[in-house]
Design an enzyme around this catalytic site. Structure first.
Site, PDB file in Angstrom:
ATOM      1  N   LEU A  64      24.819  51.285  42.452  1.00 62.92           N
ATOM      2  CA  LEU A  64      23.627  51.931  41.897  1.00 62.92           C
ATOM      3  C   LEU A  64      22.375  51.061  42.025  1.00 62.92           C
ATOM      4  O   LEU A  64      21.272  51.510  41.720  1.00 62.92           O
ATOM      5  CB  LEU A  64      23.859  52.300  40.427  1.00 62.92           C
ATOM      6  CG  LEU A  64      24.894  53.393  40.180  1.00 62.92           C
ATOM      7  CD1 LEU A  64      25.000  53.700  38.684  1.00 62.92           C
ATOM      8  CD2 LEU A  64      24.575  54.666  40.961  1.00 62.92           C
ATOM      9  N   ARG A  65      22.558  49.795  42.423  1.00 64.55           N
ATOM     10  CA  ARG A  65      21.470  48.865  42.781  1.00 64.55           C
ATOM     11  C   ARG A  65      20.606  48.387  41.615  1.00 64.55           C
ATOM     12  O   ARG A  65      19.890  47.407  41.761  1.00 64.55           O
ATOM     13  CB  ARG A  65      20.555  49.496  43.844  1.00 64.55           C
ATOM     14  CG  ARG A  65      21.246  49.920  45.118  1.00 64.55           C
ATOM     15  CD  ARG A  65      21.982  48.808  45.797  1.00 64.55           C
ATOM     16  NE  ARG A  65      22.436  49.138  47.140  1.00 64.55           N
ATOM     17  CZ  ARG A  65      23.386  48.484  47.803  1.00 64.55           C
ATOM     18  NH1 ARG A  65      24.003  47.462  47.218  1.00 64.55           N
ATOM     19  NH2 ARG A  65      23.734  48.843  49.011  1.00 64.55           N
ATOM     20  N   ASN A  95      27.127  43.977  42.287  1.00 62.18           N
ATOM     21  CA  ASN A  95      26.236  43.204  43.156  1.00 62.18           C
ATOM     22  C   ASN A  95      24.782  43.644  42.975  1.00 62.18           C
ATOM     23  O   ASN A  95      24.108  44.120  43.879  1.00 62.18           O
ATOM     24  CB  ASN A  95      26.669  43.277  44.624  1.00 62.18           C
ATOM     25  CG  ASN A  95      26.743  44.688  45.167  1.00 62.18           C
ATOM     26  OD1 ASN A  95      26.880  45.642  44.421  1.00 62.18           O
ATOM     27  ND2 ASN A  95      26.654  44.816  46.478  1.00 62.18           N
ATOM     28  N   HIS A 182      37.404  43.085  47.325  1.00 61.43           N
ATOM     29  CA  HIS A 182      36.833  43.321  48.655  1.00 61.43           C
ATOM     30  C   HIS A 182      37.620  42.409  49.590  1.00 61.43           C
ATOM     31  O   HIS A 182      37.356  41.211  49.668  1.00 61.43           O
ATOM     32  CB  HIS A 182      35.338  42.971  48.637  1.00 61.43           C
ATOM     33  CG  HIS A 182      34.684  43.019  49.980  1.00 61.43           C
ATOM     34  ND1 HIS A 182      33.694  43.924  50.277  1.00 61.43           N
ATOM     35  CD2 HIS A 182      34.844  42.277  51.094  1.00 61.43           C
ATOM     36  CE1 HIS A 182      33.279  43.732  51.515  1.00 61.43           C
ATOM     37  NE2 HIS A 182      33.959  42.731  52.035  1.00 61.43           N
ATOM     38  N   ASP A 309      32.214  54.114  48.203  1.00 62.17           N
ATOM     39  CA  ASP A 309      31.474  52.878  48.503  1.00 62.17           C
ATOM     40  C   ASP A 309      30.012  53.225  48.792  1.00 62.17           C
ATOM     41  O   ASP A 309      29.404  52.711  49.738  1.00 62.17           O
ATOM     42  CB  ASP A 309      32.101  52.122  49.671  1.00 62.17           C
ATOM     43  CG  ASP A 309      31.534  50.715  49.845  1.00 62.17           C
ATOM     44  OD1 ASP A 309      30.802  50.247  48.948  1.00 62.17           O
ATOM     45  OD2 ASP A 309      31.819  50.087  50.886  1.00 62.17           O
ATOM     46  N   GLY A 328      26.535  49.388  55.142  1.00 57.27           N
ATOM     47  CA  GLY A 328      26.687  50.390  54.100  1.00 57.27           C
ATOM     48  C   GLY A 328      25.997  51.709  54.352  1.00 57.27           C
ATOM     49  O   GLY A 328      24.982  51.779  55.053  1.00 57.27           O
TER      50      GLY A 328
END
Length: 431
Positions: A64-65, A95, A182, A309, A328
């Site tokens: 979702l940043r 992240n 990951h 993802d 991505g």
């Protein structure tokens, strides 16, 4: 909320229920399920004949940043994208900047989701496994679990240290949530931008070898054997070898699970010859043999979950040389369409299994309360038209970012609405 869902096919993997019924919803709860229910006064009637009524879908792997990269996506825009795609819940990866590595950031994400999404999409944070996602020191897992973290991961980077992974497994086992890896042996992937093989050699690009994923999965499963009470989940599995490690571990009763993305069961490495940077992701698109292995894993149950993802990037970030572009793609608004088109309509998975991998299984893996489709329970529902034809138009995405390789794809089947927490978002107008 006063809704009467008429004539939909209720499919609930948890109970095995599969029947055409009417569902009466009052104030966010399922009040009545039965045949030929007459609409009470004041209720809006929704004709769902030929449509599917399923327990709400959850995407357990979303970026979702926010905080830190709001130019790519925000919690609000990401939830809007999820709702449009048919998801009633998302799990956001850590992240961000700062990373979700302490209680304050986890609580911010959780509360911001409730604030901006008005309840239609639940937001669950995935806590960082290590401080700053640097892989050097464990994050405060007790704090994060208390703040609502439903898993731990350094996604975007592997948990490289075997000792750190061992400790992460030990501590996470106290809270009943998985460590989500990951899987990448980073010493083998530096500078890589696509799958290592014939196509990368022909294009003159540095490759990411499949063994880098397989080595990490194999190591982690050995560690899991040493910490058997822990729960280990492989994010975005992409190679036949990695999947075989998972399959063998499951056959011995180990607590391991995995997910696959729609792009890894839809596309293969040869699409990179277009040099479209929207075909660049990590793990990269693999070979046809790897794709076939993903199909086999979905069929036989080795792959538990379909997750997107969802990784938003701006147009400026993607419109560069292939080697310089970020990894991505966005996936929330195409996931159900691709899954139905590629798996259901090609007779790979029945609808009940599609629903299981998008709803029931991820909730089980994350220790979230199961959705029970019966009278007296909250209405957390995804509505699907399995036969609806449509064309992907990225310009119309609700996400702030449009980086998808599927623009212009003709798909069959999509979500037509969701209901959650007393809020309904329906593509069709009530009659």
């Amino acid at each position: 909320m006063k809704l009467l869902l008429k004539g939909g096919r209720l499919m609930d993997p948890a109970s095995g229920r599969d029947e055409v019924v009417d569902i009466q919803i009052l104030d966010g709860s399922i009040e009545r399920i039965g045949a030929n229910i007459a609409p009470p006064a004041g209720f809006s009637e929704i004709n769902l004949r030929g449509k599917i009524v399923a327990p709400g879908f959850i995407d357990m792997h979303v970026h979702l940043r926010e905080p830190g990269f709001e130019h790519k996506e925000t919690i609000e825009s990401g939830c809007s994208s999820a709702a449009a795609g048919g998801f009633t819940a998302v799990c956001c990866m850590p992240n961000t900047n700062p990373a979700i590595d302490d209680e304050s950031v986890a609580r911010y994400v959780h509360s911001k989701g409730k604030e901006v999404c008005e309840g239609i999409v639940d937001v669950f944070p995935i806590g960082a496994a290590t401080k700053g996602r640097k892989g050097e020191e464990l994050a405060p897992m007790a704090e994060l679990a208390e703040a609502g973290a439903v898993g731990f991961s350094d996604d975007g980077a592997p948990i490289a240290s075997a000792e750190i992974m061992r400790r992460a497994l030990e501590y996470s086992s106290m809270y009943g949530v998985p460590v989500i890896q990951h899987a990448e042996e980073a010493s083998m992937t530096h500078g890589g931008c696509m799958n290592e093989g014939v196509t990368s050699t022909r294009l003159g690009m540095i490759g990411i070898p499949p063994i880098a994923e397989e080595l990490m999965v194999a190591r982690d499963i050995i560690l899991l054997g040493y910490v058997p009470k822990a729960r280990y989940h492989v994010a975005h599995v992409s190679t036949r070898g990695a999947l075989e490690h998972v399959r063998k571990a499951k056959s011995t009763g180990m607590n391991v699970s995995c997910e696959v993305t729609p792009h890894h069961f839809t596309l293969v490495e040869t699409v990179v010859t277009s040099f479209d940077t929207n075909t660049k992701m990590n793990p990269p698109l693999r070979t046809k043999d790897d794709l076939d292995a993903m199909i086999e894993g979905l069929r036989d149950g080795t792959i538990d979950v379909i997750a997107t993802d969802h990784a938003p990037h701006t147009i400026d970030e993607k419109e560069v040389e292939y080697t310089q572009a970020p990894f991505g793609i966005v996936g929330l608004e195409t996931a159900i369409g691709l899954t139905l088109t590629e798996l259901y309509h090609k007779n790979i998975l029945p609808l009940m299994e599609v629903i299981r991998k998008l709803s029931t299984n991820p909730r089980r893996i994350l220790s979230l309360p199961p959705i029970t489709m019966k009278e007296g329970t909250p209405a957390n529902i995804t509505l699907i038209d399995p036969d609806l034809p449509w064309v992907v138009e990225t310009a119309k995405f609700r996400s702030k970012s449009k980086n998808s390789p599927f623009n212009g794809y003709h798909l069959k089947g999509r979500a037509i609405g969701i209901i959650n927490n007393g809020v309904a978002l329906l593509a069709q107008t009530p009659t």
